[in-house]
Structure formats: C-alpha cells, structure tokens
Design a protein around this motif. Structure first.
Motif, PDB file in Angstrom:
ATOM      1  N   TYR A  78       0.821  -1.230   0.000  1.00 51.11           N
ATOM      2  CA  TYR A  78       0.000   0.000   0.000  1.00 51.11           C
ATOM      3  C   TYR A  78       0.848   1.270   0.000  1.00 51.11           C
ATOM      4  O   TYR A  78       0.351   2.349  -0.327  1.00 51.11           O
ATOM      5  CB  TYR A  78      -0.967   0.015   1.189  1.00 51.11           C
ATOM      6  N   THR A  79       2.098   1.126   0.378  1.00 50.51           N
ATOM      7  CA  THR A  79       3.053   2.238   0.298  1.00 50.51           C
ATOM      8  C   THR A  79       3.002   2.893  -1.076  1.00 50.51           C
ATOM      9  O   THR A  79       3.030   4.118  -1.207  1.00 50.51           O
ATOM     10  CB  THR A  79       4.503   1.694   0.466  1.00 50.51           C
ATOM     11  N   HIS A  80       2.923   2.009  -2.088  1.00 53.23           N
ATOM     12  CA  HIS A  80       3.101   2.440  -3.471  1.00 53.23           C
ATOM     13  C   HIS A  80       1.790   2.843  -4.150  1.00 53.23           C
ATOM     14  O   HIS A  80       1.791   3.247  -5.302  1.00 53.23           O
ATOM     15  CB  HIS A  80       3.769   1.311  -4.271  1.00 53.23           C
ATOM     16  N   THR A  81       0.677   2.707  -3.415  1.00 56.11           N
ATOM     17  CA  THR A  81      -0.628   2.954  -4.060  1.00 56.11           C
ATOM     18  C   THR A  81      -1.578   3.822  -3.251  1.00 56.11           C
ATOM     19  O   THR A  81      -2.512   4.380  -3.820  1.00 56.11           O
ATOM     20  CB  THR A  81      -1.365   1.610  -4.286  1.00 56.11           C
ATOM     21  N   SER A  82      -1.373   3.919  -1.935  1.00 57.11           N
ATOM     22  CA  SER A  82      -2.470   4.403  -1.096  1.00 57.11           C
ATOM     23  C   SER A  82      -2.427   5.889  -0.749  1.00 57.11           C
ATOM     24  O   SER A  82      -1.677   6.333   0.134  1.00 57.11           O
ATOM     25  CB  SER A  82      -2.544   3.597   0.196  1.00 57.11           C
ATOM     26  N   LYS A 103      15.396  -2.905   0.776  1.00 59.12           N
ATOM     27  CA  LYS A 103      15.870  -1.639   0.211  1.00 59.12           C
ATOM     28  C   LYS A 103      15.043  -1.333  -1.035  1.00 59.12           C
ATOM     29  O   LYS A 103      15.435  -1.675  -2.161  1.00 59.12           O
ATOM     30  CB  LYS A 103      17.360  -1.750  -0.119  1.00 59.12           C
ATOM     31  N   VAL A 104      13.887  -0.710  -0.832  1.00 54.43           N
ATOM     32  CA  VAL A 104      12.943  -0.495  -1.934  1.00 54.43           C
ATOM     33  C   VAL A 104      13.551   0.328  -3.071  1.00 54.43           C
ATOM     34  O   VAL A 104      13.197   0.134  -4.231  1.00 54.43           O
ATOM     35  CB  VAL A 104      11.615   0.159  -1.441  1.00 54.43           C
ATOM     36  N   SER A 105      14.491   1.196  -2.739  1.00 53.86           N
ATOM     37  CA  SER A 105      15.088   2.064  -3.773  1.00 53.86           C
ATOM     38  C   SER A 105      15.910   1.268  -4.794  1.00 53.86           C
ATOM     39  O   SER A 105      16.200   1.758  -5.876  1.00 53.86           O
ATOM     40  CB  SER A 105      15.970   3.122  -3.123  1.00 53.86           C
ATOM     41  N   ARG A 111       8.157   0.053  -7.021  1.00 52.45           N
ATOM     42  CA  ARG A 111       8.379   0.213  -5.581  1.00 52.45           C
ATOM     43  C   ARG A 111       9.107   1.529  -5.254  1.00 52.45           C
ATOM     44  O   ARG A 111       9.352   1.839  -4.092  1.00 52.45           O
ATOM     45  CB  ARG A 111       9.184  -0.968  -5.015  1.00 52.45           C
ATOM     46  N   GLN A 112       9.460   2.269  -6.284  1.00 51.94           N
ATOM     47  CA  GLN A 112      10.181   3.533  -6.056  1.00 51.94           C
ATOM     48  C   GLN A 112       9.218   4.639  -5.625  1.00 51.94           C
ATOM     49  O   GLN A 112       9.624   5.642  -5.068  1.00 51.94           O
ATOM     50  CB  GLN A 112      10.911   4.001  -7.330  1.00 51.94           C
ATOM     51  N   VAL A 113       7.932   4.429  -5.945  1.00 52.12           N
ATOM     52  CA  VAL A 113       6.918   5.425  -5.568  1.00 52.12           C
ATOM     53  C   VAL A 113       6.461   5.152  -4.142  1.00 52.12           C
ATOM     54  O   VAL A 113       6.118   4.027  -3.807  1.00 52.12           O
ATOM     55  CB  VAL A 113       5.678   5.308  -6.495  1.00 52.12           C
ATOM     56  N   SER A 114       6.469   6.186  -3.291  1.00 49.72           N
ATOM     57  CA  SER A 114       5.894   6.040  -1.959  1.00 49.72           C
ATOM     58  C   SER A 114       5.036   7.265  -1.676  1.00 49.72           C
ATOM     59  O   SER A 114       5.531   8.376  -1.598  1.00 49.72           O
ATOM     60  CB  SER A 114       6.991   5.932  -0.899  1.00 49.72           C
ATOM     61  N   TYR A 115       3.729   7.017  -1.525  1.00 48.82           N
ATOM     62  CA  TYR A 115       2.828   8.135  -1.205  1.00 48.82           C
ATOM     63  C   TYR A 115       3.050   8.625   0.224  1.00 48.82           C
ATOM     64  O   TYR A 115       2.840   9.778   0.529  1.00 48.82           O
ATOM     65  CB  TYR A 115       1.365   7.712  -1.394  1.00 48.82           C
ATOM     66  N   ILE A 116       3.482   7.699   1.068  1.00 47.10           N
ATOM     67  CA  ILE A 116       3.608   8.063   2.486  1.00 47.10           C
ATOM     68  C   ILE A 116       4.876   8.878   2.770  1.00 47.10           C
ATOM     69  O   ILE A 116       4.946   9.633   3.729  1.00 47.10           O
ATOM     70  CB  ILE A 116       3.509   6.798   3.369  1.00 47.10           C
ATOM     71  N   ARG A 117       5.852   8.719   1.881  1.00 45.50           N
ATOM     72  CA  ARG A 117       7.151   9.387   2.132  1.00 45.50           C
ATOM     73  C   ARG A 117       6.999  10.887   2.353  1.00 45.50           C
ATOM     74  O   ARG A 117       7.623  11.462   3.242  1.00 45.50           O
ATOM     75  CB  ARG A 117       8.105   9.116   0.966  1.00 45.50           C
ATOM     76  N   GLU A 118       6.108  11.513   1.550  1.00 41.65           N
ATOM     77  CA  GLU A 118       6.012  12.977   1.647  1.00 41.65           C
ATOM     78  C   GLU A 118       5.354  13.477   2.936  1.00 41.65           C
ATOM     79  O   GLU A 118       5.487  14.641   3.283  1.00 41.65           O
ATOM     80  CB  GLU A 118       5.316  13.571   0.422  1.00 41.65           C
ATOM     81  N   THR A 123      12.123   8.216   6.204  1.00 39.57           N
ATOM     82  CA  THR A 123      11.939   6.860   5.672  1.00 39.57           C
ATOM     83  C   THR A 123      13.194   6.050   5.983  1.00 39.57           C
ATOM     84  O   THR A 123      14.305   6.506   5.709  1.00 39.57           O
ATOM     85  CB  THR A 123      11.713   6.906   4.147  1.00 39.57           C
ATOM     86  N   ILE A 124      12.995   4.882   6.568  1.00 41.07           N
ATOM     87  CA  ILE A 124      14.123   3.977   6.839  1.00 41.07           C
ATOM     88  C   ILE A 124      13.874   2.707   6.034  1.00 41.07           C
ATOM     89  O   ILE A 124      12.839   2.056   6.211  1.00 41.07           O
ATOM     90  CB  ILE A 124      14.221   3.646   8.350  1.00 41.07           C
TER      91      ILE A 124
END
Ligand code: DQA
Length: 147
Positions: A78-82, A103-105, A111-118, A123-124
C-alpha cells in the motif's frame, strides 16, 4: 511516550514470504524484538497488522484518538498505491516514520513510488527488522527535541 507500530499487507507472512528478501524471522519475532526495545527505552508500544487498506486508515485514526505520540508504519504494498493512508497520516498530524525491511530504492520501478514518504518525518529502508527499532529511536529523539 506512546507509539503505535502499524504493519500492512503480507507482513503477517514474514518468515514465509520471500525469505531471501525479508529474512526468515516471523512477524511474531518482529513484535517481540520491538517490545524488548520499547522496554529498554521505557516507552509504550502497541501493534496493528492488517492486509486491508481501510483497517490501516482506521489504525492511524485510532492512534489520534488514543493520543499516541508517534507512529511507525510499514504499509507493505500500500506504500506504493495508497493516497488514503497518506491522507490519514496527514490528518492526524502525529510524527510518523515510514519503515521498509527491504531496500525499496534498489528494487522494481513500481516500488520507487511512496505516497507516504512525503508526509513521513523520515523513511528507513533496507535495514531489515532493525529499521523499526531505529525508527523508534528517531521518534524518541525528535519528540525529546520538541519538549
Ligand atoms: C516492504 C516493501 C514493499 O514494496 C512490499 O510490497 C512489502 C514490504 C518492505 O518492508 O520492504 O510488502 O514494505
């Protein structure tokens, strides 16, 4: 201090799912590891794991009603979609750290997209289970500075 550790989809299958990526330790072992760390740091910790996006949104909202000081979250895929999970973190304004075991990066492009990062303080990723303990340490540090 009171923290909530929220784990999303398929993280209940730790130990079974792709051990070459996520390791051979189980979700129960992860919870135990974090509980031990929390005890050492003298902070309260509770846990939520769900495979359902809405449950994760509910858990974030519950953290607000329970007056949690911080959230440690690995939303899984869900990191990448939600956008809903991102909006929930934004809404509650509780300091939140995003954790990924792998290591998603350095993985697939999706998996490089993270909606939650912003909306996360930090992010660890790629530190295995240890990332959760580190997230807790960083939250304790950040909250200490705010006092
Ligand atoms: C994960 C990485 C995600 O891309 C994946 O969908 C997961 C686990 C991690 O912890 O490395 O379920 O969040």
């Amino acid at each position: 201090m009171k923290f909530v550790v929220i784990n999303g989809s398929n993280l209940n299958l730790l130990g079974i799912r792709e051990p070459e990526i996520y390791g051979s330790r189980t979700y129960a072992a992860l919870v135990e590891m974090i509980k031990t760390h929390a005890k050492e740091k003298q902070v309260e910790v509770s846990f939520v794991q769900s495979n359902h996006e809405g449950d994760l949104v509910d858990a974030i909202q519950q953290a607000y009603f329970d007056k949690a000081d911080g959230i440690i979250i690995n939303p899984g895929a869900y990191t990448h979609t939600s956008i809903a999970i991102m909006d929930a973190v934004k809404a509650v304004r509780i300091p939140t750290i995003e954790v990924h075991i792998s290591k998603v990066s350095e993985r697939e492009a999706y998996r490089q997209v993270s909606y939650i990062r912003e909306v996360a303080e930090e992010t660890i990723a790629g530190l295995g289970f240890e990332g959760y303990n580190l997230a807790m340490d960083h939250l304790i540090e950040k909250l200490g500075e705010k006092k």
